[in-house]
Motif scaffolding. Structure first.
Motif, PDB file in Angstrom:
ATOM      1  N   SER A  61       0.833  -1.201   0.000  1.00  0.00           N
ATOM      2  CA  SER A  61       0.000   0.000   0.000  1.00  0.00           C
ATOM      3  C   SER A  61       0.872   1.257   0.000  1.00  0.00           C
ATOM      4  CB  SER A  61      -0.896   0.008   1.235  1.00  0.00           C
ATOM      5  OG  SER A  61      -1.666  -1.166   1.251  1.00  0.00           O
ATOM      6  N   ALA A  62       0.470   2.223  -0.828  1.00  0.00           N
ATOM      7  CA  ALA A  62       1.176   3.506  -0.956  1.00  0.00           C
ATOM      8  C   ALA A  62       2.600   3.338  -1.483  1.00  0.00           C
ATOM      9  CB  ALA A  62       1.158   4.301   0.354  1.00  0.00           C
ATOM     10  N   LYS A  66       1.132   1.543  -6.917  1.00  0.00           N
ATOM     11  CA  LYS A  66       0.270   0.769  -7.816  1.00  0.00           C
ATOM     12  C   LYS A  66      -0.627   1.674  -8.667  1.00  0.00           C
ATOM     13  CE  LYS A  66      -1.583  -1.696  -4.601  1.00  0.00           C
ATOM     14  NZ  LYS A  66      -0.795  -1.047  -3.556  1.00  0.00           N
ATOM     15  N   THR A  67      -1.364   2.572  -8.003  1.00  0.00           N
ATOM     16  CA  THR A  67      -2.310   3.407  -8.755  1.00  0.00           C
ATOM     17  C   THR A  67      -1.561   4.227  -9.798  1.00  0.00           C
ATOM     18  OG1 THR A  67      -3.807   3.447  -6.870  1.00  0.00           O
ATOM     19  CG2 THR A  67      -4.120   5.164  -8.528  1.00  0.00           C
ATOM     20  N   THR A  97      -0.102  12.882  -5.892  1.00  0.00           N
ATOM     21  CA  THR A  97      -0.813  12.745  -7.158  1.00  0.00           C
ATOM     22  C   THR A  97      -1.031  14.154  -7.726  1.00  0.00           C
ATOM     23  OG1 THR A  97      -1.971  10.819  -6.271  1.00  0.00           O
ATOM     24  CG2 THR A  97      -2.913  11.829  -8.240  1.00  0.00           C
ATOM     25  N   ARG A 155       9.212  -0.141  -1.442  1.00  0.00           N
ATOM     26  CA  ARG A 155       9.864   1.136  -1.208  1.00  0.00           C
ATOM     27  C   ARG A 155      11.147   0.844  -0.458  1.00  0.00           C
ATOM     28  NH1 ARG A 155       7.519   6.457  -0.711  1.00  0.00           N
ATOM     29  NH2 ARG A 155       5.537   5.921  -1.605  1.00  0.00           N
ATOM     30  N   TRP A 166      11.322   1.580  -7.466  1.00  0.00           N
ATOM     31  CA  TRP A 166      11.356   2.973  -7.951  1.00  0.00           C
ATOM     32  C   TRP A 166      11.947   3.916  -6.897  1.00  0.00           C
ATOM     33  CZ3 TRP A 166      10.167   0.532 -11.928  1.00  0.00           C
ATOM     34  CH2 TRP A 166       8.915   0.060 -12.294  1.00  0.00           C
ATOM     35  N   PHE A 212      15.850  10.555  -4.734  1.00  0.00           N
ATOM     36  CA  PHE A 212      15.504   9.386  -5.541  1.00  0.00           C
ATOM     37  C   PHE A 212      16.447   9.296  -6.732  1.00  0.00           C
ATOM     38  CE2 PHE A 212      11.157  10.061  -3.642  1.00  0.00           C
ATOM     39  CZ  PHE A 212      11.134   8.849  -2.944  1.00  0.00           C
ATOM     40  N   GLY A 215      11.099   7.936 -11.831  1.00  0.00           N
ATOM     41  CA  GLY A 215       9.825   7.279 -11.539  1.00  0.00           C
ATOM     42  C   GLY A 215       8.681   7.722 -12.430  1.00  0.00           C
TER      43      GLY A 215
HETATM   44  P1  GDP Z   1      -0.577   2.616  -4.163  1.00  0.00           P
HETATM   45  O1  GDP Z   1      -1.133   2.894  -2.820  1.00  0.00           O
HETATM   46  O2  GDP Z   1       0.290   1.399  -4.201  1.00  0.00           O
HETATM   47  O3  GDP Z   1      -1.619   2.616  -5.219  1.00  0.00           O
HETATM   48  O4  GDP Z   1       0.430   3.809  -4.472  1.00  0.00           O
HETATM   49  P2  GDP Z   1       0.190   5.188  -5.278  1.00  0.00           P
HETATM   50  O5  GDP Z   1       0.332   4.981  -6.737  1.00  0.00           O
HETATM   51  O6  GDP Z   1      -1.052   5.834  -4.809  1.00  0.00           O
HETATM   52  O7  GDP Z   1       1.453   6.002  -4.775  1.00  0.00           O
HETATM   53  C1  GDP Z   1       1.716   6.200  -3.408  1.00  0.00           C
HETATM   54  C2  GDP Z   1       2.688   7.329  -3.259  1.00  0.00           C
HETATM   55  O8  GDP Z   1       3.922   6.998  -3.916  1.00  0.00           O
HETATM   56  C3  GDP Z   1       2.199   8.625  -3.865  1.00  0.00           C
HETATM   57  O9  GDP Z   1       2.572   9.688  -3.035  1.00  0.00           O
HETATM   58  C4  GDP Z   1       2.940   8.690  -5.174  1.00  0.00           C
HETATM   59  O10 GDP Z   1       3.147  10.016  -5.596  1.00  0.00           O
HETATM   60  C5  GDP Z   1       4.256   7.989  -4.871  1.00  0.00           C
HETATM   61  N1  GDP Z   1       4.806   7.326  -6.078  1.00  0.00           N
HETATM   62  C6  GDP Z   1       4.143   6.527  -6.937  1.00  0.00           C
HETATM   63  N2  GDP Z   1       4.939   6.115  -7.957  1.00  0.00           N
HETATM   64  C7  GDP Z   1       6.147   6.667  -7.733  1.00  0.00           C
HETATM   65  C8  GDP Z   1       7.407   6.626  -8.433  1.00  0.00           C
HETATM   66  O11 GDP Z   1       7.561   5.992  -9.478  1.00  0.00           O
HETATM   67  N3  GDP Z   1       8.437   7.310  -7.873  1.00  0.00           N
HETATM   68  C9  GDP Z   1       8.304   8.025  -6.711  1.00  0.00           C
HETATM   69  N4  GDP Z   1       9.353   8.664  -6.242  1.00  0.00           N
HETATM   70  N5  GDP Z   1       7.130   8.097  -6.031  1.00  0.00           N
HETATM   71  C10 GDP Z   1       6.075   7.423  -6.527  1.00  0.00           C
END
Ligand code: GDP
Ligand code: PGA
Ligand code: MN
Ligand code: MN
Length: 608
Positions: free
Chosen positions: A272-273, A276-277, A325, A421, A502, A511, A515
């Motif tokens: 989570s976070a 994925k999205t 986002t 992460r 990532w 980073f 990403g």
């Molecule tokens: P989910 O909960 O797995 O669906 O994750 P999200 O796609 O909502 O992303 C969670 C957090 O990670 C958000 O704050 C995004 O901006 C961040 N994030 C997502 N993809 C990347 C990436 O490729 N690189 C970095 N640095 N942050 C990312």
């Protein structure tokens, strides 16, 4: 309005005998003031949203900015999933395994019945018939949620297919369904003023996988209260999938089409976070590649007649992390939200009826009302939005949703990605040598914890297949299930498995990899591997890309920086090994031999 045999006024009823009996039984226990049967219509949704506005729970946003959308703030203590209050109640403690909290079903029911007793007093009990996956699936996966929260009803309507059509088909086929009981646990005395976000300090998120039943108490937060999602589509479904030979996984599903016009379907499990999205809504930064979203959180995968693994997204909406986002990182998500019909929970709002969160725009607004309702300016020391603030929005509004989303048979999966992460150690991408090695990569997946669950953030933990909080049975049996999938099927038809990260950082804490859209460069390499177009280097942990095979056209990164993100770090892996060993030791003598062999190989490779 008619009444039930318990004399509680009710708006509807059903010819489905088991459902009618269960609704009466729960009403007798929880004693709501009335029972409302949810038909899923727009009128009903608008009426409930209006009631939530009147109750002070929702604030309607400006229709010119976010049509038909609402802002909402939770109780500050009810902002995330509560893993320490989540239970798998199997008859045998072994059934829940070493990763889950366990209580005997009878004991849990006794404790929770005491909490449920009279808990809906002064409130309405909503009956929400729903189906996870398609209503026209071969065997539709029904559920009914009974909840005393209108917030839950409105969010469930976005997140799942709900209402009269579902109930009718359940009645016509006398279908079995998962019983999902939810209460915020805040009864009202006559004349007592309600609060904007009722909840209870005592929380239980309980699952009875042997009875296909869910009991949730005390929380209104999405992952704890929208029972079709994590509780049903992951925990209960994973137990069903284990028994029936399929898979219910915490994975996005992405369809990617190459400039040559060939399509690939990729499933990816990240905790989570962890992205994925965002990956599901990828905007490729390399020419000619097209991405389409099938799902952003959950994949149900079954074998097709051709022996391939097909994935469907059982959900109907997106429950996305808002912070981070923005238009520059994920414009597809922003476009989805712009269309309206969304609910924003724990984000900040502007004085002119819009919403904002960290990362939504590059420039911070001059003034806001933060998620706790306090005035906020860019000088404020606190974040405007809670780090786990969420948007609930219809999946169909996503401009790049794949037409295959509507196919009840799903899409054949070509590759599975495991990622987390990790600031160190794990390279940007590597390929597993075969299914068992891929299962090992998944079984030993690790990530820094995030705000999606209550508790410390940033602590590295093992999260097998990103399913640690979601395996609805024993983790040992779950891992064995993955091994068995490899044994029982033609490996040449199974997806190839990759590890990704990532989130690797340089020594100065930045980073290493940009990403977001640039992750398309990694996916291109994965597709090239599937096609056999590029070679890879044998490394101790698997197959690593040759730097020249990662397309960096137009990317503002030096060759050294690219190399650093791709590198195998022997020192870091020597430190990682004991952590992996300690984790796998928890499986005891039930660790599949295939995985102990993988561990031995990794040890030999890393220590050489
Ligand atoms: P989910 O909960 O797995 O669906 O994750 P999200 O796609 O909502 O992303 C969670 C957090 O990670 C958000 O704050 C995004 O901006 C961040 N994030 C997502 N993809 C990347 C990436 O490729 N690189 C970095 N640095 N942050 C990312
Ligand atoms: P996420 O979904 O994976 O998009 O964060 C919610 C959750 O897992 O709690
Ligand atoms: Mn999730
Ligand atoms: Mn997500």
């Amino acid at each position: 309005m008619t009444t039930t045999s318990t004399d509680i006024p009710t708006t509807g009823g059903t010819s489905h005998k088991q459902l009618a009996a269960w609704v009466e039984e729960v009403a007798a226990l929880t004693t709501p003031d009335e029972i409302v049967w949810i038909d899923g219509s727009q009128e009903e949704y608008d009426r409930l949203c209006g009631e939530l506005v009147d109750a002070g729970t929702f604030v309607k946003l400006d229709d010119a900015k976010k049509p038909n959308s609402y802002w909402c703030a939770s109780d500050p203590l009810d902002v995330a999933r509560v893993e320490d209050r989540t239970y798998i109640c199997t008859k045998d403690e072994d059934g829940a395994g070493f990763t889950n909290n366990w209580m005997a079903p009878d004991q849990m029911k006794t404790e929770m019945e005491a909490l449920y007793s009279g808990c809906m007093k002064g409130r309405t009990m909503y009956v929400i018939p729903f189906v996870m996956g398609h209503l026209d699936a071969d065997s539709p996966m029904y559920g009914v949620e009974l909840s005393d929260s209108a917030y839950v009803v409105t969010n469930m309507r976005i997140m799942a297919r709900i209402g009269a059509d579902v109930l009718k088909q359940m009645e016509d086929t006398d279908a079995d369904f998962v019983r999902c009981l939810h209460s915020v646990g805040a009864p009202l005395e006559p004349g007592q003023q309600d609060v904007a976000w009722p909840c209870n300090e005592t929380k239980y998120i309980s699952h009875f996988p042997e009875e296909r039943t869910i009991w949730s108490f005390g929380s209104g937060y999405g992952g704890n209260a929208l029972l079709g999602k994590k509780c049903y589509a992951l925990r209960i479904a994973s137990a069903v999938a284990h028994d029936e030979g399929w898979m219910a996984e915490h994975m996005l599903i992405l369809k990617l089409t190459s400039p040559e016009g060939k399509s690939y379907n990729i499933a990816a499990a990240f905790p989570s976070a962890c992205g994925k999205t965002n990956l599901a809504m990828l905007e490729p930064t390399i020419d000619g590649w097209k991405a389409e979203m099938v799902g952003d959180d959950i994949a149900w995968m079954r074998f097709g007649p051709d022996g391939r693994l097909y994935a469907v997204n059982p959900e109907f909406g997106l429950f996305g992390v808002a912070p981070g986002t923005g238009w520059s990182t994920n414009s597809n998500a922003m476009q989805t939200i712009e269309k309206g019909n969304s609910i924003f929970t724990n984000v900040a709002r502007t004085k002119d009826g819009d919403v904002w969160w960290e990362g939504a725009t590059d420039e911070k607004p001059a003034e806001l009302i933060d998620w706790k309702g306090n005035p906020w300016t860019p000088e404020s020391s606190e974040k405007a939005a809670h780090p786990n603030a969420r948007f609930t929005t219809p999946a169909k509004q996503c401009p790049m949703i794949a037409p295959e989303y509507d196919n009840p048979n799903g899409v054949p999966i070509d590759a599975i990605l495991f990622g987390g992460r990790r600031a160190t150690t794990i390279p940007l991408v590597y390929q597993s040598r075969d299914w068992n090695h891929g299962t090992f990569v998944g079984a030993t997946l690790s990530s820094e914890t995030t705000a999606a669950a209550a508790g410390a953030v940033g602590v590295v933990r093992r999260d097998p297949m990103a399913m640690l909080p979601f395996i609805g049975y024993s983790a040992t049996d779950y891992i064995q299930h993955w091994i068995n999938i490899g044994k029982d099927n033609d490996e040449s038809k199974l997806p190839k498995i990759f590890g990704v990260n990532w989130f690797r950082k340089s020594d100065d804490g930045k980073f290493l990899w940009p990403g977001f859209g640039d992750n398309s460069r990694v996916l291109k390499w994965i597709c090239d591997r599937l096609e056999g177009k590029v070679e890879a280097d044998e490394a101790p942990i698997g197959l690593l890309p040759k730097a020249e095979d990662i397309d960096v056209t137009g990317l503002d990164m030096s060759a050294d920086e690219v190399a650093a993100s791709l590198a195998y770090d022997a020192e870091a892996w020597n430190k990682e090994l004991p952590m992996i060993e300690e984790w796998l030791a928890k499986f005891g003598d039930k660790l599949p031999t295939e995985l102990s062999e993988q561990l031995a190989t990794l040890k030999k490779n890393v220590q050489n």
